[in-house]
Design an enzyme around this catalytic site. Structure first.
Site, short mmCIF file in Angstrom:
data_model
loop_
_atom_site.label_atom_id
_atom_site.label_comp_id
_atom_site.label_asym_id
_atom_site.label_seq_id
_atom_site.Cartn_x
_atom_site.Cartn_y
_atom_site.Cartn_z
N LYS A 1 62.75 110.27 34.02
CA LYS A 1 61.80 111.11 34.74
C LYS A 1 61.58 110.65 36.18
O LYS A 1 61.96 109.55 36.56
CB LYS A 1 60.47 111.14 33.98
C1 LIG Z 1 60.42 118.91 28.92
C2 LIG Z 1 60.12 117.65 28.17
N1 LIG Z 1 59.01 117.59 27.43
C3 LIG Z 1 58.68 116.48 26.74
C4 LIG Z 1 59.48 115.36 26.78
C5 LIG Z 1 59.11 114.18 25.93
O1 LIG Z 1 58.91 113.04 26.68
P1 LIG Z 1 59.15 111.58 26.04
O2 LIG Z 1 60.63 111.35 26.03
O3 LIG Z 1 58.43 110.68 26.99
O4 LIG Z 1 58.56 111.58 24.68
C6 LIG Z 1 60.62 115.36 27.56
C7 LIG Z 1 61.46 114.15 27.63
O5 LIG Z 1 62.60 114.11 27.79
C8 LIG Z 1 60.97 116.54 28.27
O6 LIG Z 1 62.07 116.61 28.99
#
Ligand SMILES: Cc1ncc(COP(=O)(O)O)c(C=O)c1O
Length: 442
Positions: free
Chosen positions: A215
């Protein structure tokens, strides 16, 4: 083409690498991981400060630094929103947000065809039914398709700001308000994105962020839930923790009966919050670098009518971490992608920098086996077979969202790392130009 070259030399330099010609570059492009490229002594000093304090838990310690609390207020201030609750992942942020909103069996939540598996799983884990809506050429939720999916059971909608650029949040917000349903913005892939100067995550009732390593800013893992409403904030605090509020000293508070809930255990720790505080200060620079690289490449591609560029709602508010190009049919997209990769437009082996969107894994609804097969963790059909959820049979198999399917099949996604050099950008542009000419698409 350099002056003084012979016709043979010119023809040879135009021969595509896929046909045995010399590739534009042989060195892999840098890996994406936007925040990682900016990790330096600032994060190291922050981590050391916390370790030396021997206080790793957010609510008390021998010498508490209040990193999580400070991060929450700094992030909220930066976004321009009243409240932020830091959590351990973006998945956790979505889950806690839906709990705070009171989502459960008998309800539907509309999600876009292009998202991340965590969006669907957050809805399913609450016992509600995810309902797919199409994306449009912004590669985010199509407001028209979204409105068509609203039924008396619809509790809300999750607008996912995908691949670095904001969705049509103002249109989605207007429709959600008209129908009295909630708007949850998933900003995991678009931290720092804006529409008309307003940050994503501040338009809806609640916003969710991820700070996982891919991210725009990162602590390896991490997330945040943001909102303006005080009651929603108090419910989020309770849900992300033990199901109850906390007083100013971080002690559990059992005084507020509105917050006798069930906790999900997503509290963030001091170490990661200290990294996030440093990364937040760098976020404008990180986004600035990706934005500048992406728009230089996009500008060069404007000369090619055969290449459709993703529609960007507000180019100034695009964080720039991905470039999506679309072609007239899937064969053309496949040929362009294979030829670009042969020209060296690839990252190190573990990166997936330049792929056909159909290969973009669990971002596409029909690539998610548990969704397509309506899997249940209890083996008894939860949530699909709950009596409260009885209703029209829904399909999540390929074909459920034909407009999105066509966009996926005809498009290529290219990551734009935050550390591209001018030379890297030149190579990407040269490779596109060479391939489009070589495939008679110029
Ligand atoms: C659009 C979106 N939502 C939620 C998430 C979930 O995040 P995390 O990987 O921190 O659980 C991601 C992660 O890749 C994502 O790209």
């Amino acid at each position: 083409m350099r002056s003084g070259q012979t016709v043979t030399e010119i023809n040879e330099s135009r021969r595509l690498a896929i046909d045995g010609g010399k590739p534009v570059r042989t060195e892999p492009l840098p890996l994406e991981f936007p925040g990682i490229h900016y990790l330096d002594d600032e994060e190291i000093a922050a981590a050391l400060r916390v370790l030396k304090s021997k206080s790793l838990f957010r609510f008390y310690g021998v010498d508490l630094q209040e990193e999580v609390a400070n991060f929450e207020s700094e992030f909220a201030r930066w976004l321009g929103i009243n409240h932020a609750v830091a959590v351990t992942s973006g998945t956790g942020a979505l889950s806690v947000a839906l709990s705070a909103l009171g989502v459960g069996p008998g309800q539907e939540v509309i999600i876009p065809a292009y998202m991340w598996v965590a969006v669907a799983s957050a809805v399913v884990n609450r016992g509600a039914i995810p309902v797919l809506a199409e994306i449009d050429n912004t590669f985010t939720l199509d407001p028209v398709s979204f409105e068509k999916q609203i039924t008396p059971r619809t509790a809300g909608v999750i607008l996912v700001h995908m691949s670095g650029a904001p969705g049509d949040v103002k249109a989605v917000q207007r429709i959600a308000r008209q129908h009295g349903i909630f708007l949850l913005e998933d900003c995991a892939q678009c931290n720092g994105g804006t529409v008309d100067g307003q940050k994503v995550g501040t338009f809806g009732d609640i916003g969710a962020f991820s700070f996982q390593m891919n991210k725009n800013m990162t602590s390896g893992e991490g997330g945040c839930v943001v909102m303006n409403d005080l009651c929603l904030y108090q419910r989020t605090v309770a849900c992300h923790d033990l199901g109850y509020g906390r007083d100013d000293q971080g002690r559990l508070s059992l005084n507020d009966s509105n917050c006798f809930l069930w906790g999900e255990g997503y509290r963030l720790d001091e170490l990661r919050a200290s990294l996030l505080r440093a990364q937040l200060r760098k976020l404008p620079r990180i986004i600035g670098a990706m934005h500048s690289s992406k728009y230089r490449i996009r500008k060069a591609l404007e000369a090619f009518p055969s290449v459709q560029l993703r529609r960007i709602i507000d180019p100034r508010g695009d964080t720039g971490c991905f470039l999506i190009t679309t072609y007239k049919d899937r064969e053309t997209a496949g040929r362009v992608n294979r030829a670009l990769r042969a020209e060296g437009i690839v990252t190190h082996p573990q990166g997936v920098s330049n792929v056909l969107m159909t290969e973009w894994g669990l971002h596409l609804y029909h690539n998610i086996p548990s969704l397509v097969n309506k899997t249940s963790v209890d083996g008894r059909g939860f949530p699909w077979k709950l009596a409260e959820n009885a209703g029209p049979e829904r399909s999540y198999a390929k074909g459920a969202c034909p407009v999105s399917d066509s966009l996926f099949e005809r498009s290529i996604i290219l990551a734009i790392p935050s550390c591209l050099s001018e030379r890297d950008e030149d190579d990407i542009i040269e490779a596109f130009e060479k391939v489009l000419h070589g495939l008679s698409l110029a």
